[in-house]
Every structure is written in C-alpha cells, then in structure tokens.
Motif scaffolding. Structure first.
Motif, PDB file in Angstrom:
ATOM      1  N   THR A 131     -10.433  -0.649   1.150  1.00  0.00           N
ATOM      2  CA  THR A 131     -10.308  -2.086   1.402  1.00  0.00           C
ATOM      3  C   THR A 131     -10.841  -2.494   2.764  1.00  0.00           C
ATOM      4  N   MET A 181       0.830  -1.205   0.000  1.00  0.00           N
ATOM      5  CA  MET A 181       0.000   0.000   0.000  1.00  0.00           C
ATOM      6  C   MET A 181       0.865   1.255   0.000  1.00  0.00           C
ATOM      7  N   GLN A 212      -6.825   3.872  -0.063  1.00  0.00           N
ATOM      8  CA  GLN A 212      -6.623   2.425  -0.108  1.00  0.00           C
ATOM      9  C   GLN A 212      -7.117   1.745   1.163  1.00  0.00           C
ATOM     10  N   LEU A 265      -2.946   6.808   0.229  1.00  0.00           N
ATOM     11  CA  LEU A 265      -2.892   5.691   1.166  1.00  0.00           C
ATOM     12  C   LEU A 265      -4.208   5.566   1.929  1.00  0.00           C
ATOM     13  N   TYR A 278      -3.149   1.389   9.717  1.00  0.00           N
ATOM     14  CA  TYR A 278      -2.332   1.147   8.532  1.00  0.00           C
ATOM     15  C   TYR A 278      -1.770   2.445   7.950  1.00  0.00           C
TER      16      TYR A 278
END
Length: 513
Positions: free
Chosen positions: A306, A190, A302, A299, A312
C-alpha cells in the motif's frame, strides 16, 4: 481457564501446547525501567517546543467531534484532556506520551512473559523496548503513533493469551482493544488482517470457527461505530487522505522500508528479532504462537503493497524482539562471564546513545541539522514562535483601519495551529486554513473582503493567483537555528484580497494532503 458451560466456545480435545505455567511477572525490574524512562522523558519534555501535530491536536480538541477528516477522535480528545489537567505547555501535554511509553514497556514485558520468558528475559525485553529509537521518539511527543504502539501491543498480547490458553473467550477483550485502536487510527486493521491471516495458516483454525470471534467483532464494531458513522456521513475523507499519502510518498516509503525498520528499532536489536521469529517458527515450546511469526511478513506485505510508512510494521517487530529475549538469555548463560555482562550492556548502551541523539531533544537546536535526515520530526518541534513573529511583522503592514476585514490564511495545519497558539500574544486574528479539518472550521465570513496575509511554503504556490490578488512578499520565516524543516523559508505574502467571496473559494481551497 476454559469454561465448558459457555455455549459459544468449543471444547478442546487435547491440552494447549502453550498452557504450561508462566513465570512470575518481573515487577521490580520492569518498574525500575519504567521509572527511569519516565524520568528521562519528563526531564526532556519541555525542550524545543510543540510538534506541528501537537498544535493541530490542541485545536482539534477544542472542536470535539466523533471524527476528523484525517483521524479518529481519540488523540485530539486525549491531547486536550491532558493539557487541561497538566498545563497548557509542551511539558503538560507530553505527560500523555510519557504514560503511553511506560504502558508500552509494560506490555512488551508482558509479551515476553506470555511467551515463556523468565525474569531475565522479561527484563531484557523491557530494557530493549525502553531504549529503542522509535519508542523514545513517539514517547517524547504526542502523535497518533504514540497511542497506536500501545494499542497494537495490547492487541498482540491479548492475541497471544488467546493462542496460549486456547480459550476462545479471549476474542472479546481482543475485540475491545481493536475497537479502541480504531478510535485512534485505522491502521489497526492491518494488524488484525495479519494476525487472522497468520492464524488461518498456522493453526489452530478452530479458534476462527468459534462463536466468540463473532462476539469480539461485534464488540470492536460497537466501540468503533461512532467514528465509522462519522466517516460514512462525511464521505470517508480519511480514505482520501490515505490516498494522498500513498500518491505523494508511496515510492519513497517502499524504498526506505527495510532501512527504517532497522534504524527505528536499533540495528543492534535485529538479532533478537530474528531469534524471536525463528523461535516462534520452529521451536516446539513456542510453536503454539507460530501465527505471530506468519503475521509479521503478512503485515510487511500490506505496508509495502500500500506504500504505507515503514514504521507501521514496528509494533509487531517489538513482539518478535520480546520473543527473542528468552533464547538470547539462554545463549548468554552458556557464554563466559565477560560475554554475559559485556555484550548486553554494550548493545544497550550504544542503542541508548543513538536513540537519545536521534529520538529525543538532547542536542542544541542549532545542531539538529545532523539528525533531521533520520528523524525529521525533531526539526518539526523548532521555529513556531519565530513563524508567528514573521506573521505578526507582516500583519503590521496592514493599516489598522483595514485589519477588521483582513484575514490570515495558512497553507497547512501546522502553521494554523502555531498561530492559534502563539498568535494572540502577538495580537494576531484567528487564522484560517483549507488544510485537513481546519477546512471544516472555516471559511472566513464573506464580509472579510479586505487584505489577505498568506503563508506559502517553499516550492509551492502554483495557482495562488486563482484565489488571491496582487500578492507580494513581505517576509520570510527563519527559525534562527539553521534547522531545515517544513517551514524554514516559508514566504509571508500580503495580497490585496481574494478573487471571489470566501464562501465560493472555500471548496477549491480545501486540500487533504
């Protein structure tokens, strides 16, 4: 800097805007911060007990391989190595987390320097990194996120060196860091996608056309290849695990994305991150790093898209924090003496107090109920010996003559790891589980056709009758501290046996999440 004799590199037609000389690294302040944070983590490393993931990593480290169904091999192998060298205890194991935290602080300091930060800005970056909640929380224990933070920060620092120098040769160390990061966690993909996307949007795109990028990709693939090969040979089980996380927690993760970003870093450090992003976006002296300003929203898209866990995106947030330290110290320098001293000290003190309470084991275990809602990982470090006691009491219900053919079967890897660690002292047999890689280390032999002592978490158990016969509850796990964690209230069931041989049941008992 740039070697025109390299055939794969491309000459620059103009100086790189980030090529001005850097300030000296703030060695003494950064070292002081590192010593203090290392002393703090070391002093608290033995409190509470193992985290469920640490117990799992210890067992996985005893089964060395190029991969596991839910992770690459780096964290389990380092866990086993550090516990072997520094002692088979939480404190010995967590030397790894302490060293990783120290390295992370140094990397964030280096990022601040790379972005033109002077001694004051670098010091502020080191202090903020060392006192943020998530950094201390993952530095206290060993998880894949512990090493992931280090890997992402190293990649970001090397990427900034690439942008600042304009020397495409830096793609090679970037690739090496990515390869090592993949051996710890695939999430690094990622970060790579976000950074490359930011570079494609914000320039200089010529770095994407350099042959050194291909070399960097080759280096990353070469380092990561053993695990990629293992996953391919086993049908990519890690994708199945990731799908389970999204299916089970995806909606909650999306809803909590922004709040947890703020809580895990510190609400008081958000202005630094905003200042850092704006600086990279529009200030002439830092616009050479504008690709990183693009990378953060890319980022976040993403992660939210998801359904990934909110933390993250935190490593890039640390980069933005480091970028914001230079304008912060300049702004403070223009203020009054009271402002210059009081505001940073107050923000750091409040953040440190919050981080200690939420991220580190400073509260009595009986008071953890006040923090597990924010950081449930605190609660997962309590109650494992008590779980083993409850299982031992259930095992005593089995006549001694029948124990040789009886089995202890657990529902998850935390339970199994705890019984591997604490079971021998209670004369318990090796536990079995169908969860994650424990399924690869089973099943029991078909000759184990006697009774089954089964651990069953609250709110689960549907379908138990398809696998086990005549089950009745003979005990309950109670950590004795009124801490609500995954195992509090787990039932201990004694079953007459299995409905089929273990070898036939095992494929159906396997589960990934």
């Amino acid at each position: 800097m740039y070697d025109k004799g390299l055939p794969l590199a491309e000459p620059r037609s103009e100086p790189c805007p980030g090529s001005r000389s850097l300030h000296a690294f703030a060695t003494a302040p950064a070292a002081t911060v590192c010593v203090l944070v290392a002393a703090l983590l070391t002093a608290l490393s033995g409190r509470y007990g193992y985290h469920r993931d640490e117990l799992y990593f210890l067992v996985a480290g005893d089964h060395p391989d190029w991969g596991y169904v839910d992770q690459p091999p780096l964290t389990p192998l380092l866990t086993r190595a550090f516990s072997s060298v520094f002692g088979d205890s939480p404190a010995g194991l967590r030397v790894a987390g302490t060293l990783a935290c120290v390295l992370l602080v140094l990397l964030v300091t280096a990022v601040a320097r790379e972005l033109g930060g002077d001694r004051r800005a670098q010091t502020l970056a080191a202090v903020c990194a060392a006192t943020s909640t998530f950094v201390l929380a993952v530095g206290h224990m060993v998880t894949t996120a512990t090493y992931d933070l280090v890997a992402w920060s190293a990649i970001s620092w090397l990427f900034l060196r690439l942008l600042r120098s304009g020397d495409a040769l830096w793609w090679v160390p970037v690739g090496a860091a990515v390869g090592i990061g993949v051996q710890n966690k695939y999430l690094v993909a990622m970060l790579v996608a976000a950074l490359l996307g930011g570079l494609a949007i914000a320039e200089p795109r010529r770095l994407l056309r350099s042959g050194w990028l291909g070399v960097g990709i080759a280096v990353a693939v070469l380092i990561a290849w053993p695990n990629l090969w293992w996953q391919e040979q086993h049908g990519w089980p890690q994708l199945t695990v990731a799908g389970g996380i999204v299916a089970d927690d995806g909606t909650e993760n999306r809803l909590l994305f922004v709040p947890q970003q703020l809580l895990f870093l510190s609400p008081l450090y958000v202005p630094l991150c905003v200042a850092g992003w704006l600086r990279l976006w529009r200030h002439a002296e830092a616009r050479w790093a504008r690709a990183v300003a693009w990378a953060y929203p890319l980022l976040c898209l993403q992660v939210v898209g998801t359904g990934g866990k909110p933390y993250y995106a935190l490593p890039l947030l640390l980069v933005l924090l480091a970028a914001g330290c230079e304008p912060a110290v300049e702004w403070l320098a223009r203020g009054t003496r009271r402002l210059r001293r009081g505001l940073p000290a107050g923000a750091v003190a409040v953040t440190a107090a919050m981080s200690l309470a939420v991220g580190l084991p400073v509260l009595p275990p009986s008071e953890l109920k006040w923090v597990v809602g924010i950081n449930p990982e605190q609660g997962e470090q309590v109650g494992w010996p008590e779980l083993a006691d409850a299982v031992a009491a259930g095992w005593q219900r089995i006549p001694e003559a029948e124990r040789a053919t009886s089995v202890v079967f657990t529902q998850n890897y935390g339970q199994a790891g705890a019984l591997v660690r604490y079971g021998p002292a209670r004369r318990l047999p090796t536990p079995y589980s169908g969860h994650m890689s424990f399924a690869d280390w089973g099943p029991p032999p078909d000759t184990a056709d006697g009774r089954v002592l089964l651990l069953q978490q609250r709110g689960t158990g549907a379908g138990t009758g398809a696998f086990f016969r005549d089950c009745r509850r003979v005990g309950r796990v109670d950590n004795g501290r009124d801490v609500e964690n995954e195992e509090q209230g787990t039932a201990v069931l004694l079953c007459a046996g299995t409905t089929e041989h273990w070898s036939r049941l095992w494929p159906r008992l396997r589960h990934f999440y």
